[in-house]
Design a protein around this motif. Structure first.
Motif, short mmCIF file in Angstrom:
data_model
loop_
_atom_site.label_atom_id
_atom_site.label_comp_id
_atom_site.label_asym_id
_atom_site.label_seq_id
_atom_site.Cartn_x
_atom_site.Cartn_y
_atom_site.Cartn_z
N ALA A 42 0.83 -1.21 0.00
CA ALA A 42 0.00 0.00 0.00
C ALA A 42 0.87 1.26 0.00
N SER A 46 0.96 3.85 -3.11
CA SER A 46 0.56 5.23 -2.80
C SER A 46 1.65 6.21 -3.21
N THR A 70 -5.29 -6.63 -0.89
CA THR A 70 -4.89 -5.52 -0.02
C THR A 70 -5.13 -4.19 -0.73
N LEU A 71 -4.76 -4.13 -2.01
CA LEU A 71 -4.97 -2.90 -2.78
C LEU A 71 -6.47 -2.63 -2.99
N ASN A 73 -8.93 -3.48 -1.18
CA ASN A 73 -9.61 -3.15 0.07
C ASN A 73 -9.19 -1.79 0.62
N ASN A 74 -8.32 -1.10 -0.11
CA ASN A 74 -7.84 0.21 0.32
C ASN A 74 -8.62 1.28 -0.46
N GLU A 75 -9.35 2.12 0.24
CA GLU A 75 -10.23 3.12 -0.39
C GLU A 75 -9.50 3.96 -1.43
N SER A 76 -8.30 4.41 -1.13
CA SER A 76 -7.61 5.32 -2.05
C SER A 76 -6.87 4.61 -3.18
N LYS A 78 -8.04 1.33 -4.56
CA LYS A 78 -8.84 0.32 -5.27
C LYS A 78 -9.20 0.72 -6.69
#
Length: 125
Positions: A42, A46, A70-71, A73-76, A78
């Motif tokens: 992540a 990012s 993992t990616l 499920n990450n809001e910024s 996905k």
């Protein structure tokens, strides 16, 4: 897509694949970032904010499925399309399970690599 937006990350532990793909994609104007493991995924993604990610199934340490999930499920993160690639015969199932937008079976030819990347970018545009 501007040159500043043409960033791609390749996660693969095969140095030959990384160097070939990096060379070809750089020729097409991509800024290529490569990693041989998916640790701190992540944070890495990012920091780069790529337009697309190529994800190997057998990437150390967690593996491509967990890394992709993992990616996703990450809001910024996905929103970034993931192209899952592997030599596994069940690549389509693995990509679906991981939550990747599409897949590319290894071995692949370089034209197919370009087509898959362009297709996934059109879908998310």
């Amino acid at each position: 897509m501007s040159a500043a937006e043409k960033k791609i990350i390749i996660f693969d532990d095969d140095e030959d694949i990384l160097s070939i793909c990096s060379y070809i994609l750089a020729q097409q104007g991509w800024q290529v970032f490569t990693y041989t493991d998916c640790n701190d995924i992540a944070d890495r993604v990012s920091a780069v904010d790529p337009a697309v990610i190529l994800m190997d199934n057998w990437i150390p340490d967690a593996g491509g499925i967990i890394a992709t999930q993992t990616l996703k499920n990450n809001e910024s993160l996905k929103r970034i399309p993931v192209v899952y690639f592997s030599a596994n015969s069940d690549i389509q199932l693995l990509a679906s399970h991981a939550g990747a937008e599409t897949y590319l079976a290894k071995p692949f030819d370089l034209d197919e690599l370009e087509k898959v990347i362009n297709r996934v970018l059109l879908k998310t545009a």
